[in-house]
Scaffold this motif. Structure first.
Motif, short mmCIF file in Angstrom:
data_model
loop_
_atom_site.label_atom_id
_atom_site.label_comp_id
_atom_site.label_asym_id
_atom_site.label_seq_id
_atom_site.Cartn_x
_atom_site.Cartn_y
_atom_site.Cartn_z
N SER A 32 0.72 -1.24 0.08
CA SER A 32 -0.03 0.04 0.22
C SER A 32 0.91 1.29 0.10
N PHE A 34 1.48 5.56 -0.06
CA PHE A 34 0.55 7.01 0.45
C PHE A 34 1.50 8.22 0.30
N LYS A 49 -3.93 7.87 -1.09
CA LYS A 49 -3.33 6.49 -0.74
C LYS A 49 -3.80 5.34 -1.91
N THR A 51 -4.23 1.38 -2.49
CA THR A 51 -4.27 -0.05 -1.81
C THR A 51 -4.94 -0.98 -2.81
N ARG A 95 2.84 -2.65 4.06
CA ARG A 95 2.46 -4.02 3.47
C ARG A 95 1.33 -4.03 3.54
N SER A 96 0.69 -5.01 2.75
CA SER A 96 -0.92 -5.08 2.77
C SER A 96 -1.22 -6.21 3.68
#
Lengths: 115, 117
Positions: A32, A34, A49, A51, A95-96
Motif C-alpha cells: 500500500s 501513500f 493512498k 491500496t 505492506r498489505s
C-alpha cells in the motif's frame, strides 16, 4: 521488508507550473502506498493512498499519483502549483494485510513555490 | 472536531533525565501509534496500541523507551536516562479501525520536539 526512496530532497517550482515529486518503493509484499504532507508546525496530513484498487489515485488539493508496478514508482503530481503547496512531502509504504499499520516513510521532499 | 493533540509541544531536558510525552488521540479511535522523526529523516515507527495493549512494540529502540495507554485513550511515551541521540520530534497518530490496517487512515498530531542537552 519495505522501503521508499524519494529521489529529490528539494524541488522548487514557480506558481502555476506543474509539480512532480518522485518516489520509488521496494516491498517484499503487495504494497500500500501513500503520500503525506507536512506543513510547518502542523501534523502530517494524508494526501492520497493506493491500496490495490485503481492505479491512478486522486487526492486532496488537486494532487494525484500513479502506481506503476513495472517501474516500482509512485510519483506525485499536480498540474498547477499554488503558494499554499509549499511544504514537505513524504512518500510512505506499508505492506498489505497483517502488519500493514506499520508505515515506512521516505526522507521527504521539500517543495518550494516561487511567486 | 478535535484532532490528535500532543503535549508538551517542546521539551528540553538534560542528559540522564526522565521525560514523559503525552498523546490525546481523536475521540473514539481505538488504534494509537508513536513515531520518531529525527532531523532530516522521515518518521520511524515505534509502537502500536490496539485499545489498552501494545500490539507491536518492535520499533522501540531499547529498554529505556516505554509507552502505556491504561484506559485505551490517552497514551504516554516514557524515556528513561535520556541521551543526546534521543533528540527528535515524537509524533503520535490514531486511527479508527479495529484491525489496524493500511486502509485505516492514521491521523497525526503536531508532535513533541524533544531536545536533550
Amino acid at each position: 521488508a519495505q522501503s521508499v526512496t524519494q529521489l529529490d530532497s528539494h524541488v522548487s517550482v514557480s506558481e502555476g507550473t506543474p509539480v512532480l515529486l518522485r518516489c520509488n518503493y521496494s516491498s517484499s509484499y503487495s504494497p500500500s502506498l501513500f503520500w503525506y504532507v507536512q506543513h510547518p508546525n502542523k501534523g502530517l496530513q494524508l494526501l492520497l493512498k493506493y491500496t490495490s484498487a485503481a492505479t491512478l489515485v486522486k487526492g486532496i488539493n488537486g494532487f494525484e499519483a500513479e502506481f506503476k508496478k513495472s517501474e516500482t514508482s509512485f510519483h506525485l503530481t499536480k498540474p498547477s502549483a499554488h503558494m499554499s503547496d509549499a511544504a514537505e512531502y513524504f512518500c510512505v509504504v506499508s505492506r498489505s494485510g497483517a502488519g500493514s499499520y506499520q508505515l515506512t516513510f521516505g526522507k521527504g521532499t521539500k517543495l518550494s513555490v516561487i511567486p | 472536531g478535535a484532532g490528535v493533540s500532543q503535549t508538551p509541544s517542546n521539551k528540553v531536558t538534560e542528559k540522564g533525565k526522565y521525560v514523559e510525552l503525552r498523546c490525546d488521540p481523536i475521540s473514539g479511535h481505538t488504534a494509537l501509534y508513536w513515531y520518531r522523526q529525527s532531523l532530516g529523516q522521515g518518521p520511524e515507527f515505534l509502537i502500536y496500541f490496539q485499545g489498552t495493549g501494545a500490539a507491536d512494540d518492535s520499533g522501540l529502540p531499547n529498554d529505556r523507551f516505554f509507552a502505556v495507554r491504561p484506559e485505551g485513550s490517552v497514551s504516554t511515551l516514557k524515556i528513561q536516562r535520556t541521551e543526546r541521540g534521543d533528540s527528535a520530534v515524537y509524533l503520535c497518530a490514531s486511527s479508527s479501525g479495529g484491525g489496524g490496517t493500511s486502509t485505516d487512515t492514521q491521523y497525526f498530531g503536531p508532535g513533541t520536539r524533544l531536545t536533550v542537552l
